[in-house]
Design an enzyme around this catalytic site. Structure first.
Site, PDB file in Angstrom:
ATOM      1  CB  CYS A   1      -5.376   5.378   3.477  1.00 15.37           C
ATOM      2  SG  CYS A   1      -5.012   6.569   4.791  1.00 15.37           S
TER       3      CYS A   1
ATOM      4  CG  HIS B   1      -5.008   7.384  -0.138  1.00 26.37           C
ATOM      5  ND1 HIS B   1      -5.891   8.012   0.715  1.00 26.37           N
ATOM      6  CD2 HIS B   1      -3.807   7.368   0.509  1.00 26.37           C
ATOM      7  CE1 HIS B   1      -5.252   8.353   1.821  1.00 26.37           C
ATOM      8  NE2 HIS B   1      -3.995   7.975   1.724  1.00 26.37           N
TER       9      HIS B   1
ATOM     10  CG  ASN C   1      -4.460  11.205   3.899  1.00 20.38           C
ATOM     11  OD1 ASN C   1      -5.490  10.563   3.914  1.00 20.38           O
ATOM     12  ND2 ASN C   1      -3.266  10.637   3.894  1.00 20.38           N
TER      13      ASN C   1
END
Length: 325
Positions: A112, A251, A281
């Site tokens: 990520c 993020h 996500n």
């Protein structure tokens, strides 16, 4: 000259997967998902859609508003941890789909944190050679999550975000960045099967070696141990404080974690856009997607101070400050 973002685009698949659906798969309730994660829905691509098509859609969105953005391109970097295939890179597939010039193209897997790792690499290339660099964050987590694991299947979505970095005048662009990795924590987030350490075979498929696994509590602890300090460090490098930042692009681990982080850092919630509540996500796509979505909601203005930060598997962490051009 410094490097800044000249154009951006984003894409999420049209198919919405709501909490009712996830709850039925994972033997939980929509209320549990919303209370624990803050995610209300996520977008999943069709099973036959590869990550490269999510990346391509994001670039096409970028070209819709900036049709000359890829002229004289110097490189293509794709940040992903769900590549189309082990080799070659997803970046060369995107290059082919775009019919782009034969410039260098490669993938970055910092999970990520991959987009911010790529952003820092791209800025160095721009500063060194001057040619624009296309950076795409794209992931298709629907292809690797375990539908029976409520801790992960409820969190993740699919998507892509793209930016073009190029020369901007002095006083704008990337001002400071920090990158880190702590490999001793690599088991917190992993897909164990499919590489040379554990080749994927019939027995591995049977036990789910090809599926994404995450230790939620250790990941949360890592985020709060590492990211606040990294954010303060990168602000110090830029000669700034938290109150000087106009927009925080994080993020999208999950909305609950981000709300807690913002309270700890003293961030005005109005300066911290969220997309995980509707998109989930989206891995390496989440930072560029959130930046793009924030701009579509309230356009970024020249001179705005933007902080971007992430944590990812590895474990990895990244933070950057830029003055918007």
């Amino acid at each position: 000259m410094p490097a800044g973002i000249l154009a951006m685009g984003g894409h999420v698949p049209p198919d919405v997967v709501g909490n009712d659906t996830i709850a039925a798969w994972a033997d939980t309730t929509p209320a549990w998902i919303e209370t624990r994660t803050g995610v209300l829905e996520r977008r999943w691509a069709a099973p036959e859609t590869p990550t490269s098509e999510l990346a391509l859609a994001a670039v096409r969105d970028l070209l819709r508003t900036s049709p000359a953005a890829l002229d004289d391109l110097g490189a293509i970097i794709v940040a992903t941890s769900t590549p189309d295939q082990p080799q070659p890179s997803t970046a060369v597939i995107v290059q082919d789909l775009l019919a782009a010039a034969p410039v260098p193209a490669w993938d970055v897997n910092a999970v990520c944190s991959g987009f911010l790792y790529s952003l820092v690499m791209g800025a160095a290339l721009v500063k060194d050679g001057g040619a624009p660099v296309l950076i795409v964050g794209a992931d298709k987590y629907s292809s690797i999550v375990d539908g029976t694991d409520r801790r992960t299947v409820s969190l993740f979505g699919d998507g892509g975000g793209a930016v073009v970095l190029g020369d901007v005048p002095e006083g704008y662009g990337l001002r400071a960045s920090r990158l880190a990795a702590h490999g001793r924590h690599r088991a917190y987030v992993e897909v164990v099967g499919g590489g040379t350490r554990r080749p994927l075979d019939t027995s591995g498929l049977a036990v789910g070696d090809h599926l994404f696994r995450m230790q939620g509590r250790p990941v949360r602890d890592y985020l709060f141990q590492v990211l606040p300090g990294m954010i303060h460090d990168v602000l110090d490098d830029a000669g700034m404080k938290v109150g000087d930042v106009d927009r925080f692009i994080f993020h999208q681990a999950n909305p609950r974690l981000l709300q807690e982080l913002s309270r700890d850092l003293g961030i005005d919630p109005g300066k911290m856009p969220l997309t995980a509540d509707w998109f989930g996500n989206t891995g390496a796509a989440s930072v560029p997607l959130t930046l793009w979505h924030s701009d579509t909601t309230r356009p970024l203005e020249r001179g705005e101070q933007v902080l971007l930060a992430s944590v990812g598997g590895g474990m990895t962490a990244a933070a950057a400050v830029m003055t918007w051009y």
